[in-house]
Scaffold this motif. Sequence first.
Motif, short mmCIF file in Angstrom:
data_model
loop_
_atom_site.label_atom_id
_atom_site.label_comp_id
_atom_site.label_asym_id
_atom_site.label_seq_id
_atom_site.Cartn_x
_atom_site.Cartn_y
_atom_site.Cartn_z
N ASP A 1 10.20 3.16 9.93
CA ASP A 1 10.12 1.82 9.34
C ASP A 1 9.29 1.80 8.06
OD1 ASP A 1 7.66 2.24 10.49
OD2 ASP A 1 7.59 0.33 11.55
N GLY A 2 8.73 2.93 7.63
CA GLY A 2 8.01 3.01 6.37
C GLY A 2 6.50 2.90 6.49
N THR A 3 5.98 2.65 7.69
CA THR A 3 4.54 2.56 7.87
C THR A 3 3.95 3.95 8.04
OG1 THR A 3 4.79 2.27 10.26
CG2 THR A 3 4.68 0.27 8.90
N ALA A 4 2.66 4.05 7.83
CA ALA A 4 1.99 5.35 7.92
C ALA A 4 1.98 5.86 9.35
CB ALA A 4 0.57 5.24 7.41
N ASP A 5 2.23 7.14 9.52
CA ASP A 5 2.18 7.78 10.84
C ASP A 5 0.75 8.23 11.09
OD1 ASP A 5 2.73 8.96 13.21
OD2 ASP A 5 4.35 10.25 12.47
N MET A 6 0.07 7.57 12.00
CA MET A 6 -1.35 7.80 12.22
C MET A 6 -1.64 9.07 13.01
SD MET A 6 -2.50 5.46 10.42
CE MET A 6 -4.24 5.47 10.71
N ARG A 7 -0.64 9.82 13.36
CA ARG A 7 -0.88 11.09 14.07
C ARG A 7 -1.36 12.18 13.11
NH1 ARG A 7 4.77 12.05 16.84
NH2 ARG A 7 5.39 11.32 14.81
N TYR A 8 -1.15 11.97 11.83
CA TYR A 8 -1.52 12.98 10.84
C TYR A 8 -2.86 12.65 10.21
CZ TYR A 8 3.31 14.44 11.36
OH TYR A 8 4.49 14.88 11.88
N LYS A 9 -3.60 13.70 9.83
CA LYS A 9 -4.95 13.55 9.28
C LYS A 9 -4.94 12.85 7.93
CE LYS A 9 -9.08 16.21 8.29
NZ LYS A 9 -9.69 17.55 8.25
N ALA A 10 -3.91 13.02 7.14
CA ALA A 10 -3.85 12.43 5.82
C ALA A 10 -3.78 10.89 5.89
CB ALA A 10 -2.64 12.95 5.06
N ASN A 11 -3.27 10.35 6.99
CA ASN A 11 -3.14 8.90 7.12
C ASN A 11 -4.29 8.24 7.86
OD1 ASN A 11 -0.69 8.95 5.81
ND2 ASN A 11 0.47 9.20 7.68
N LYS A 12 -5.15 9.01 8.45
CA LYS A 12 -6.27 8.42 9.23
C LYS A 12 -7.34 7.88 8.29
CE LYS A 12 -5.48 10.91 13.38
NZ LYS A 12 -5.98 11.28 14.65
N PRO A 13 -7.93 6.74 8.65
CA PRO A 13 -9.00 6.17 7.80
C PRO A 13 -10.25 7.02 7.87
CG PRO A 13 -8.77 4.89 9.80
CD PRO A 13 -7.65 5.91 9.80
N THR A 14 -11.01 7.01 6.79
CA THR A 14 -12.25 7.78 6.78
C THR A 14 -13.30 7.06 7.64
OG1 THR A 14 -12.98 6.60 4.79
CG2 THR A 14 -11.82 8.68 4.47
N PRO A 15 -14.04 7.80 8.46
CA PRO A 15 -15.03 7.15 9.32
C PRO A 15 -16.22 6.67 8.48
CG PRO A 15 -15.11 9.51 9.61
CD PRO A 15 -13.93 9.21 8.72
N LYS A 16 -16.78 5.54 8.88
CA LYS A 16 -17.94 4.98 8.18
C LYS A 16 -19.21 5.67 8.66
CE LYS A 16 -15.94 0.44 7.54
NZ LYS A 16 -16.09 -1.00 7.81
N LYS A 17 -20.08 5.99 7.71
CA LYS A 17 -21.35 6.62 8.06
C LYS A 17 -22.42 5.56 8.10
CE LYS A 17 -20.23 11.10 6.10
NZ LYS A 17 -20.62 12.14 5.15
N ASN A 18 -23.31 5.66 9.09
CA ASN A 18 -24.38 4.67 9.23
C ASN A 18 -25.56 5.03 8.38
OD1 ASN A 18 -22.91 3.12 10.91
ND2 ASN A 18 -23.64 4.12 12.75
N THR B 1 0.85 -1.19 0.00
CA THR B 1 0.00 0.00 0.00
C THR B 1 0.88 1.24 0.00
OG1 THR B 1 -0.12 -0.05 2.41
CG2 THR B 1 -1.88 -1.15 1.20
N LYS B 2 0.50 2.16 -0.81
CA LYS B 2 1.25 3.40 -0.90
C LYS B 2 0.70 4.37 0.15
CE LYS B 2 3.88 6.08 -3.61
NZ LYS B 2 5.12 5.80 -4.23
N VAL B 3 1.56 4.90 0.97
CA VAL B 3 1.16 5.81 2.03
C VAL B 3 1.12 7.22 1.47
CG1 VAL B 3 1.74 6.67 4.33
CG2 VAL B 3 2.18 4.30 3.74
N VAL B 4 -0.01 7.93 1.73
CA VAL B 4 -0.20 9.27 1.19
C VAL B 4 0.56 10.31 2.01
CG1 VAL B 4 -1.91 11.03 0.62
CG2 VAL B 4 -2.43 8.63 0.26
N GLY B 5 0.41 10.24 3.32
CA GLY B 5 0.99 11.25 4.20
C GLY B 5 2.36 10.88 4.72
N PRO B 6 2.76 11.50 5.82
CA PRO B 6 4.07 11.25 6.43
C PRO B 6 4.20 9.81 6.93
CG PRO B 6 3.07 13.22 7.36
CD PRO B 6 2.05 12.56 6.50
N THR B 7 5.43 9.31 6.94
CA THR B 7 5.67 7.94 7.38
C THR B 7 6.63 7.93 8.56
OG1 THR B 7 7.50 7.70 5.84
CG2 THR B 7 5.33 7.00 5.08
N LYS B 8 6.65 6.78 9.27
CA LYS B 8 7.59 6.58 10.36
C LYS B 8 8.91 6.08 9.79
CE LYS B 8 4.36 4.16 12.66
NZ LYS B 8 3.84 3.25 13.68
#
Length: 112
Positions: A95-112, A86-93
């Motif tokens: 080790d190359g994984t996505a840094d979840m502290r940034y908004k660009a890497n957070k998953p979109t919330p599901k709407k009910n 998977t290609k990471v859009v935002g900043p990375t750590k």
Amino acid sequence: MKKLLSLIAIAAFGLTTAFAQTPATTPAKAKTVVKKEVKTTTAPAKATAKQETKKVETKTTATATKLKADGTPDKRFTENKTKTVTKVVGPTKKDGTADMRYKANKPTPKKN
């Protein structure tokens, strides 16, 4: 009297565990499969009749050559193991994984 009862209880427990380990029945014999050979004969073709031959092509996929009995690929073989990149859009750590502290890497919330 207590010692006698405790010895009887220990002996009874020992006997029940000894008999519990023996197999109840003998294993069943394996079934033998008999294959019958079937011979087919064809009628001689007339000289004036045209004979048509049909080609049957079988296609196999190279990615899932080894299958389980239920038809799913067997993951014990290296050709069936797939790694998703998977290609990471935002900043990375580091080790190359996505840094979840940034908004660009957070998953979109599901709407009910």
